[in-house]
Design a protein around this motif. Structure first.
Motif, PDB file in Angstrom:
ATOM      1  N   ALA A   1       0.837  -1.204   0.000  1.00  0.00           N
ATOM      2  CA  ALA A   1       0.000   0.000   0.000  1.00  0.00           C
ATOM      3  C   ALA A   1       0.872   1.254   0.000  1.00  0.00           C
ATOM      4  O   ALA A   1       0.613   2.210  -0.745  1.00  0.00           O
ATOM      5  N   ILE A   2       1.925   1.247   0.813  1.00  0.00           N
ATOM      6  CA  ILE A   2       2.847   2.387   0.855  1.00  0.00           C
ATOM      7  C   ILE A   2       3.547   2.549  -0.487  1.00  0.00           C
ATOM      8  O   ILE A   2       3.712   3.668  -0.984  1.00  0.00           O
ATOM      9  N   THR A   3       3.939   1.446  -1.096  1.00  0.00           N
ATOM     10  CA  THR A   3       4.588   1.507  -2.407  1.00  0.00           C
ATOM     11  C   THR A   3       3.713   2.236  -3.413  1.00  0.00           C
ATOM     12  O   THR A   3       4.190   3.093  -4.162  1.00  0.00           O
ATOM     13  N   LEU A   4       2.436   1.906  -3.430  1.00  0.00           N
ATOM     14  CA  LEU A   4       1.534   2.560  -4.381  1.00  0.00           C
ATOM     15  C   LEU A   4       1.357   4.037  -4.073  1.00  0.00           C
ATOM     16  O   LEU A   4       1.342   4.869  -4.993  1.00  0.00           O
ATOM     17  N   LEU A   5       1.248   4.382  -2.809  1.00  0.00           N
ATOM     18  CA  LEU A   5       1.098   5.795  -2.449  1.00  0.00           C
ATOM     19  C   LEU A   5       2.345   6.588  -2.820  1.00  0.00           C
ATOM     20  O   LEU A   5       2.253   7.680  -3.399  1.00  0.00           O
ATOM     21  N   VAL A   6       3.514   6.042  -2.507  1.00  0.00           N
ATOM     22  CA  VAL A   6       4.771   6.725  -2.839  1.00  0.00           C
ATOM     23  C   VAL A   6       4.907   6.836  -4.357  1.00  0.00           C
ATOM     24  O   VAL A   6       5.273   7.889  -4.886  1.00  0.00           O
ATOM     25  N   PHE A   7       4.593   5.751  -5.057  1.00  0.00           N
ATOM     26  CA  PHE A   7       4.700   5.777  -6.512  1.00  0.00           C
ATOM     27  C   PHE A   7       3.768   6.814  -7.127  1.00  0.00           C
ATOM     28  O   PHE A   7       4.153   7.539  -8.048  1.00  0.00           O
ATOM     29  N   MET A   8       2.542   6.887  -6.638  1.00  0.00           N
ATOM     30  CA  MET A   8       1.602   7.865  -7.180  1.00  0.00           C
ATOM     31  C   MET A   8       2.108   9.288  -6.938  1.00  0.00           C
ATOM     32  O   MET A   8       2.031  10.126  -7.836  1.00  0.00           O
ATOM     33  N   GLY A   9       2.611   9.548  -5.749  1.00  0.00           N
ATOM     34  CA  GLY A   9       3.185  10.868  -5.478  1.00  0.00           C
ATOM     35  C   GLY A   9       4.357  11.173  -6.391  1.00  0.00           C
ATOM     36  O   GLY A   9       4.464  12.261  -6.964  1.00  0.00           O
ATOM     37  N   PHE A  10       5.238  10.188  -6.552  1.00  0.00           N
ATOM     38  CA  PHE A  10       6.410  10.354  -7.415  1.00  0.00           C
ATOM     39  C   PHE A  10       6.000  10.605  -8.856  1.00  0.00           C
ATOM     40  O   PHE A  10       6.506  11.526  -9.506  1.00  0.00           O
ATOM     41  N   SER A  11       5.081   9.784  -9.365  1.00  0.00           N
ATOM     42  CA  SER A  11       4.689   9.944 -10.762  1.00  0.00           C
ATOM     43  C   SER A  11       3.970  11.266 -10.990  1.00  0.00           C
ATOM     44  O   SER A  11       4.112  11.889 -12.033  1.00  0.00           O
ATOM     45  N   PHE A  12       3.223  11.708  -9.998  1.00  0.00           N
ATOM     46  CA  PHE A  12       2.503  12.982 -10.116  1.00  0.00           C
ATOM     47  C   PHE A  12       3.467  14.166 -10.153  1.00  0.00           C
ATOM     48  O   PHE A  12       3.304  15.078 -10.953  1.00  0.00           O
ATOM     49  N   PHE A  13       4.504  14.129  -9.292  1.00  0.00           N
ATOM     50  CA  PHE A  13       5.423  15.266  -9.212  1.00  0.00           C
ATOM     51  C   PHE A  13       6.572  15.182 -10.212  1.00  0.00           C
ATOM     52  O   PHE A  13       6.981  16.199 -10.764  1.00  0.00           O
ATOM     53  N   ALA A  14       7.091  13.998 -10.473  1.00  0.00           N
ATOM     54  CA  ALA A  14       8.251  13.874 -11.360  1.00  0.00           C
ATOM     55  C   ALA A  14       7.845  13.741 -12.825  1.00  0.00           C
ATOM     56  O   ALA A  14       8.548  14.221 -13.703  1.00  0.00           O
ATOM     57  N   PHE A  15       6.746  13.079 -13.090  1.00  0.00           N
ATOM     58  CA  PHE A  15       6.288  12.863 -14.451  1.00  0.00           C
ATOM     59  C   PHE A  15       4.945  13.558 -14.617  1.00  0.00           C
ATOM     60  O   PHE A  15       3.893  12.953 -14.491  1.00  0.00           O
ATOM     61  N   LYS A  16       4.982  14.792 -14.903  1.00  0.00           N
ATOM     62  CA  LYS A  16       3.772  15.607 -14.963  1.00  0.00           C
ATOM     63  C   LYS A  16       2.832  15.187 -16.094  1.00  0.00           C
ATOM     64  O   LYS A  16       1.687  15.599 -16.133  1.00  0.00           O
ATOM     65  N   THR A  17       3.304  14.351 -17.005  1.00  0.00           N
ATOM     66  CA  THR A  17       2.462  13.902 -18.110  1.00  0.00           C
ATOM     67  C   THR A  17       1.555  12.740 -17.697  1.00  0.00           C
ATOM     68  O   THR A  17       0.617  12.417 -18.415  1.00  0.00           O
ATOM     69  N   GLU A  18       1.854  12.107 -16.569  1.00  0.00           N
ATOM     70  CA  GLU A  18       1.035  10.989 -16.106  1.00  0.00           C
ATOM     71  C   GLU A  18      -0.257  11.520 -15.493  1.00  0.00           C
ATOM     72  O   GLU A  18      -0.256  12.540 -14.813  1.00  0.00           O
ATOM     73  N   THR A  19      -1.356  10.825 -15.744  1.00  0.00           N
ATOM     74  CA  THR A  19      -2.638  11.230 -15.181  1.00  0.00           C
ATOM     75  C   THR A  19      -3.247  10.060 -14.413  1.00  0.00           C
ATOM     76  O   THR A  19      -3.021   8.897 -14.752  1.00  0.00           O
ATOM     77  N   ILE A  20      -4.024  10.401 -13.405  1.00  0.00           N
ATOM     78  CA  ILE A  20      -4.748   9.389 -12.648  1.00  0.00           C
ATOM     79  C   ILE A  20      -6.135   9.282 -13.255  1.00  0.00           C
ATOM     80  O   ILE A  20      -6.853  10.276 -13.362  1.00  0.00           O
ATOM     81  N   LYS A  21      -6.493   8.077 -13.661  1.00  0.00           N
ATOM     82  CA  LYS A  21      -7.782   7.840 -14.301  1.00  0.00           C
ATOM     83  C   LYS A  21      -8.711   7.114 -13.340  1.00  0.00           C
ATOM     84  O   LYS A  21      -8.287   6.619 -12.293  1.00  0.00           O
ATOM     85  N   LEU A  22      -9.962   7.040 -13.711  1.00  0.00           N
ATOM     86  CA  LEU A  22     -10.967   6.402 -12.866  1.00  0.00           C
ATOM     87  C   LEU A  22     -10.603   4.948 -12.550  1.00  0.00           C
ATOM     88  O   LEU A  22     -10.741   4.494 -11.414  1.00  0.00           O
ATOM     89  N   ASN A  23     -10.108   4.218 -13.538  1.00  0.00           N
ATOM     90  CA  ASN A  23      -9.750   2.821 -13.285  1.00  0.00           C
ATOM     91  C   ASN A  23      -8.604   2.708 -12.277  1.00  0.00           C
ATOM     92  O   ASN A  23      -8.545   1.743 -11.512  1.00  0.00           O
ATOM     93  N   HIS A  24      -7.700   3.683 -12.261  1.00  0.00           N
ATOM     94  CA  HIS A  24      -6.635   3.697 -11.250  1.00  0.00           C
ATOM     95  C   HIS A  24      -7.231   3.877  -9.859  1.00  0.00           C
ATOM     96  O   HIS A  24      -6.867   3.176  -8.915  1.00  0.00           O
ATOM     97  N   ILE A  25      -8.134   4.828  -9.743  1.00  0.00           N
ATOM     98  CA  ILE A  25      -8.770   5.113  -8.448  1.00  0.00           C
ATOM     99  C   ILE A  25      -9.547   3.892  -7.960  1.00  0.00           C
ATOM    100  O   ILE A  25      -9.464   3.517  -6.780  1.00  0.00           O
TER     101      ILE A  25
END
Length: 123
Positions: free
Chosen positions: A83-107
């Motif tokens: 669970a922590i891995t996913l939270l850290v990864f989402m934060g990282f991808s959001f801040f480091a890779f600004k082209t990544e988006t969170i979609k409904l299926n991800h949520i």
């Protein structure tokens, strides 16, 4: 309770280094220092970053494990870590890779993972 909080804090630190080691190198091409580093060099740099993951992961598991006086079973430790891995990864991808988006299926998928954590901890 303090061992539980310490375990979680160490797992967050561990996963931060793991995420940097596994995915941070994808941003290296944007940095002048790493422009001409080959694959072997990138692997060695990532391995060096991942070493710090172990400095936090191993103590987290030892402190948190019920067999060592901690509050968590082996399965609970693994689910917390994932669970922590996913939270850290989402934060990282959001801040480091600004082209990544969170979609409904991800949520929805993350919601199911949170449900998994709930059911693992349900007595």
């Amino acid at each position: 309770m303090q061992k539980g909080i310490l375990t979680i804090a160490l797992l967050v630190l561990s996963n931060t280094f793991m995420t940097l080691a596994w995915y941070g190198h994808l941003k290296f091409k944007e940095m002048r220092w790493f422009e001409n580093v080959g694959l072997i060099g990138i692997v060695l740099i990532s391995w060096g970053i991942a070493l710090f993951e172990y400095f936090f992961q191993v103590p987290a598991n030892r402190i948190g494990f019920k067999g060592n006086g901690g509050p968590f079973s082996l399965v609970e430790l693994k689910v917390i870590q994932e669970a922590i891995t996913l939270l850290v990864f989402m934060g990282f991808s959001f801040f480091a890779f600004k082209t990544e988006t969170i979609k409904l299926n991800h949520i929805i998928g993350f919601g199911f993972l949170i449900l998994a954590v709930y059911f693992i901890f349900k007595k």
